[in-house]
Design an enzyme around this catalytic site. Structure first.
Site, PDB file in Angstrom:
ATOM      1  N   CYS A   1       0.837  -1.197   0.000  1.00 19.06           N
ATOM      2  CA  CYS A   1       0.000   0.000   0.000  1.00 19.06           C
ATOM      3  C   CYS A   1       0.882   1.262   0.000  1.00 19.06           C
ATOM      4  O   CYS A   1       1.508   1.575  -0.991  1.00 19.06           O
ATOM      5  CB  CYS A   1      -0.974  -0.036   1.164  1.00 19.06           C
TER       6      CYS A   1
ATOM      7  N   HIS B   1      -3.575  -5.217   0.215  1.00 16.94           N
ATOM      8  CA  HIS B   1      -3.063  -5.747   1.482  1.00 16.94           C
ATOM      9  C   HIS B   1      -3.164  -7.279   1.474  1.00 16.94           C
ATOM     10  O   HIS B   1      -4.152  -7.838   1.956  1.00 16.94           O
ATOM     11  CB  HIS B   1      -3.845  -5.181   2.667  1.00 16.94           C
TER      12      HIS B   1
ATOM     13  N   GLU C   1      -1.802  -9.445   3.258  1.00 17.20           N
ATOM     14  CA  GLU C   1      -1.728 -10.081   4.575  1.00 17.20           C
ATOM     15  C   GLU C   1      -3.089 -10.453   5.128  1.00 17.20           C
ATOM     16  O   GLU C   1      -3.205 -11.352   5.976  1.00 17.20           O
ATOM     17  CB  GLU C   1      -0.994  -9.178   5.565  1.00 17.20           C
TER      18      GLU C   1
END
Length: 587
Positions: A399, A526, A528
């Site tokens: 990001c 993102h 994750e």
């Protein structure tokens, strides 16, 4: 529908989220469909405007919901996909009730906390508990509800009252209350103290809820005399007092609970339709936990951010790194670096801190710059990115990390010294990162580009595309208000800075890679948030592989890990409901 309410006492952050997730894991291991709801008593509508120091990271769901980090635990433990309505706040409830009042839905009645607020809470829970979260449209059979905060908080009172009523509406055989409490053990005496738990349970019972299980958080195993004392003063059987001691891995928590007969209690108390006993199923968890504890080789990653004083601020990032490290048979070492400490201004004021930060960065095997907001510390992040690019160190920017990588390249390779994001400089001569007009409404909450979006790979030679298995596109979760200026991209590509992934319309730059570098990758999304213990996020896996010197070998083998890894994981493929290698920091 069976409902399991998890409440907490004595202190907040005691581990209710991990326990709720572990209970769901045990139930799911028995073949049940499980969902989860997190209740946060704060008046905010959602977690989107929180500082990470206030409440940890903001977790983003597929539908764009900005929610509490515990929903990330639920998704990782149970391998489910939740929605924004699985996170219930006081703000949401009051907003819905006030909207109904404005429409005249209450027919002129005086709107009160009881019954209107409490009824709204119950209605929300009953409705959301039946929403499928497994991807197979199956209606959940069990709903685990975590009530944030501690019993006695003034903010929690409407929710406690709502569940006092709720237990009678759904009948006793369908409702169970679990209370998580702290057993302090002062160093001066070494004695385990039960008084805080007694007071907490007394207050909860005074509000109309009587716990069926009392889960005692303690640093050492609970002594028999202590367990009997809690049983006597808290109106439960000794077998209903569960010891939840500190463990080496969060992966061991479901095992710890199951060993003490939690599943047997649920079967009797809730009359669950269970055919499979969890002990054999959870043995796969034990194999994974034992393996993670035996890892000897280490891989170090420098996490360069601005919220490094609180690990919860980067919970999902750390989990994704741990999943990837376990996949390559390495133990993860995270070097937290405050990006401000890398800046020359720190050298002038605190030279020791400055040199320690650079020593950490230079000794790491890989560099990660995660997402964030605000100008503070951005120059330090750019310096870290510059170092990783020049030293050929593996780098991943997520990001904001990707946007700053674009700024760094523009300044130091293209020669645009003032290149910047309009987030930090509204009128730079070279605005390489610009705001998205459709997401700039003047408000902060819920106005970003949020949720799952598709990214199309436009290059077959992309390293990241290979890591994703050679697919043409991926669906990942986003949370940003600024984007790379696509009008300038041809300047970058002439110098080997490639934009290998774009959105469906080709308007937004989603993935960047640098030619002639061991691993220099940036992603606007993102990754994750969707990482799982047995299915680590490809961008993070690539970073760990490159840091360990195994990336090229992995790509040459067709993105397959070594036979030893495969053998150790084959037995656990079905059980991806847990977070394998995360240390139970919240406890």
């Amino acid at each position: 529908m069976k409902y399991i309410l998890v409440t907490g006492g004595v202190i907040s952050g005691i581990g209710k989220g991990i326990i709720a997730s572990s209970l769901g894991t045990i139930l799911k291991s028995c073949g049940l469909h499980v969902t989860a709801i997190k209740i946060d008593p704060y008046i905010n509508i959602d977690a989107g405007t929180f500082s990470p120091y206030e409440h940890g990271e903001v977790f983003v769901l597929d539908d764009g919901g900005e929610v509490d980090l515990d929903l990330g635990n639920y998704e990782r433990f149970l391998d489910i996909r939740l929605t924004r309505d699985n996170n219930l706040t006081t703000g949401k409830i009051y907003q819905s009730v006030i909207n109904k009042e404005r429409k005249g839905d209450y027919l002129g009645k005086t709107v009160q906390v009881v019954p209107h607020i409490t009824d709204a809470i119950q209605e929300w829970v009953r409705k959301q508990a039946r929403v499928s979260v497994d991807g197979d449209s199956a209606e959940p059979q069990v709903c685990v509800i975590e009530l944030g905060g501690t019993v006695g908080d003034i903010e929690s009172m409407p929710f406690i009252e709502a569940f006092r009523q709720f237990q009678f509406k759904v009948k006793r055989e369908n409702f169970c209350n679990i209370h998580v409490s702290l057993i302090p053990q002062p160093n001066t005496t070494g004695e385990q103290k039960t008084k805080p738990t007694q007071n907490s349970v007394r207050e909860l019972r005074g509000l109309g809820l009587s716990p069926d299980l009392i889960m005692c958080r303690c640093s050492t195993p609970l002594e028999t005399a202590v367990k009997e004392k809690i049983s006597m003063f808290c109106h439960v059987e000794p077998s209903q007092v569960i010891c939840v001691r500190d463990v080496s891995s969060v992966y061991r928590v479901p095992l710890l609970l199951e060993e003490q007969g939690v599943m047997n209690f649920f079967c009797q108390r809730l009359n669950l339709p269970v055919d499979v006993k969890p002990r054999k199923m959870l043995s796969k968890w034990k194999e994974m936990a034992d393996r993670s504890d035996r890892l000897l080789e280490r891989v170090s990653i420098a996490l360069v951010g601005k919220y490094t004083k609180l690990s919860d601020a980067y919970t999902s990032v750390i989990k994704a790194l741990e999943h990837s490290a376990l996949a390559i048979n390495h133990k993860l070492e995270v070097k937290y670096i405050d990006s401000e400490d890398l800046e020359p201004s720190t050298q002038q004021v605190e030279p020791v801190k400055y040199h320690e930060a650079w020593q950490k960065l230079c000794s790491a095997q890989g560099v990660l710059v995660p997402g964030g907001f605000g100008v503070r510390g951005t120059e330090g992040k750019i310096l870290a990115i510059n170092w990783a690019r020049k030293q050929n160190k593996p780098f991943l920017g997520v990001c904001l990390g990707m946007q700053l990588a674009v700024c760094e390249f523009a300044r130091n390779v293209l020669g645009w010294e003032d290149a910047n994001s309009t987030e930090f400089n509204p009128e730079p001569q070279h605005p390489v990162v610009i705001d998205m007009p459709e997401h700039n409404s003047g408000q902060l909450g819920g106005t970003m580009r949020l949720g799952q979006r598709r990214t199309i790979f436009n290059s077959t030679s992309s390293v990241l595309r290979k890591l994703y298995g050679g697919v043409e596109y991926v669906d990942e979760r986003h949370r940003h208000r600024f984007e790379v200026n696509r009008e300038l991209k041809h300047h970058f590509e002439k110098k080997g800075f490639q934009f290998v992934g774009q959105d469906v319309k080709g308007e937004r730059m989603e993935v960047i890679e640098l030619d002639d570098h061991c691993y220099f990758v940036g992603v606007q999304y993102h990754p994750e948030f969707t990482s799982r213990p047995i299915k680590p996020s490809p961008p993070y896996l690539g970073l760990l592989l490159a840091a360990a010197g195994k990336l090229q070998s992995y790509l040459n083998k067709g993105c397959r890990l070594s036979p030893s890894w495969i053998k150790s994981h084959l037995t656990a493929v079905k059980f991806i409901h847990c977070d394998v290698n995360a240390v139970w920091l919240k406890f």
